[in-house]
Design an enzyme around this catalytic site. Structure first.
Site, PDB file in Angstrom:
ATOM      1  CB  ALA A 112      -0.889   0.012   1.230  1.00 55.94           C
ATOM      2  CE  LYS A 113       5.440   4.870  -0.137  1.00 50.31           C
ATOM      3  NZ  LYS A 113       6.618   4.057   0.227  1.00 50.31           N
TER       4      LYS A 113
END
Ligand code: NAD
Length: 423
Positions: A112-113
């Site tokens: 994720a980011k």
């Protein structure tokens, strides 16, 4: 008069590059097209508006993103970036790389980011706190210890994580240690986390040099970026016996063939100074740093700093990608043809997420490890991933990048097949 917007560091769409990279990996490793179709997209992307009261009483609505690329191997994990150039596609590419990085390290995480379009250098601590707490509230249903666990990235730090942890915990009614990693030690951070990305990079470089029957002693190293990753990498590699000949930050750098006093640079940076102001070296630009006569170049700032325009000027024989995506694919090809050994981001800078994993585990168990234990386990995981990547690189006669991505993507593909496609 209207002022021109500053030029972004992104010359090409990073998500398209990440997708092209995946295509190439799939072709090289024979990964089924149906899996590529799943893996080339992000599972979920959330865009939020973050209205924030500024110190002068005005209100500014910042745009923020949280993207989950894949959760086949576990909850998603990835940093939050505060930078004026953040785009949704940049966050998506970084989320995809996190999936590969966690997989290569064998961690039970997906990728994720997050990111907020803002300039943290021009914001007061109070403004940053307000923006961070509102951003956390806006994504509160997306994050959580079993779901998606943020960490620091460019422009964010342990204090940012403390605000996220506190906001999330206040809303839940109890402390939730596992919601973020990279927290300050006083509230459940892990010993060794701050240096972990750079320590992992140092282990990788040492392993690569060992393969070439060389050592770190006397090696001339140029480091771009003097934030969390660059500063600690310079410190650790100098302690290991290398000569750090150049360092830089966003305003430029300094060069000294006899070695830069890294400890002095640390102190100077902590007191708010910029690297080009530092005494003990000749001032250089970031472009000049890339082309310096040295043995190792460690880009530890942003993406796409080496492109087809400047790749042939690189003189280093080894590149350690402390940053994510610092070379464009075109630059990669040029450097590979020149025989430069590139230690790719998903391997070289994975130490941060490995110790983030340790922090998450320690937080869930409320039992904290000694620093030696953290560093020894970090070395074990990074060295194992390095050895697996090196073996694949040798066996298949491909680049280290292709080997690292190949191993990582295969594992995610395998997990996806084993779980099956819902419904
Ligand atoms: P940071 O904000 O602590 O530091 C970034 C540094 O880069 C600063 O010194 C800044 O001045 C410099 N910089 C910015 N623009 C620049 C430019 N155009 N040229 C030269 N220097 C420039 O960020 P960080 O956490 O050290 O992250 C740096 C890179 O490492 C990013 O690519 C990030 O995604 C990656 N990374 C970070 C971690 C982590 O744990 N923090 C882990 C893995 C990868």
């Amino acid at each position: 008069m209207a002022t021109a917007a500053p030029e972004s560091h992104l010359r090409e769409n990073p998500f398209r590059l990440a997708q092209q990279q995946l295509r190439k990996v799939a072709d090289t490793f024979g990964i089924d097209d149906r899996l590529v179709e799943v893996l080339r997209q992000c599972k979920k992307a959330v865009e939020v508006s973050i209205p924030t009261t500024l110190d002068d009483g005005t209100v500014r609505a910042y745009s923020g993103y949280r993207v989950t690329h894949n959760i086949a191997r576990g909850p998603s994990k990835g940093g939050i970036r505060y930078h004026p150039d953040v785009t949704l596609d940049e966050v998506k590419s970084l989320a995809m790389w996190m999936t590969w990085k966690c997989s290569l390290m064998g961690l039970p995480f997906g990728g994720a980011k997050g990111g907020v379009i803002c300039n943290p250098k021009r914001m007061s601590p109070r403004e940053l706190e307000g923006m961070t707490r509102r951003f956390t509230s806006e994504i509160i249903n997306e994050i959580g210890p079993e779901k998606d666990i943020p960490a620091p990235d460019v422009g964010t730090n342990a204090q940012t994580m403390a605000w996220i942890f506190d906001t999330y915990s206040m809303n839940k009614g109890h402390s939730v240690l596992g919601v973020v990693t990279g927290k300050p030690l006083t509230i459940g951070g892990s010993l060794g986390r701050e240096e972990a990305t750079s320590r992992g990079a140092t282990f990788c470089l040492e392993s690569a040099l060992r393969m070439q029957q060389r050592g770190v002693e006397g090696l001339r190293v140029a480091v771009q970026g003097f934030g969390n990753v660059g500063a600690y990498f310079a410190k650790l590699i100098a302690e290991a016996g290398a000569t750090v000949v150049a360092i830089s930050d966003s305003s430029g750098g300094i060069y000294n063939p006899n070695g830069i006093d890294v400890a002095a640079a640390f102190a100077h940076k902590r007191s708010g100074g910029s690297i080009p102001e530092l005494k003990g070296g000749e001032r250089i630009t970031n472009e000049e740093l890339i082309a310096l006569d040295c043995d190792v170049f460690a880009p530890c700032a942003l993406e796409q700093v080496v492109t087809e325009e400047n790749a042939d000027q690189v003189k280093a024989q080894v590149i350690v990608e402390g940053a994510n995506g610092p070379l464009t694919p075109a630059a990669d090809e040029i450097l590979d043809a020149k025989g430069v050994l590139i230690l790719p981001d998903v391997l070289a800078n994975a130490g941060g997420v490995v110790v983030s994993y340790f922090e998450w585990v320690q937080g869930l168990q409320e039992y904290f490890w000694k620093e030696d234990e953290v560093n020894a386990r970090l070395r074990e995981i990074v060295t194992r991933a390095f050895d697996e990547t090196w073996a694949t690189y040798q066996d298949r006669n491909i680049t280290m990048r292709m080997a690292a991505y190949g191993l990582a993507v295969q594992r995610v593909a395998e997990a996806t097949v084993t779980r099956g496609l819902y419904p």
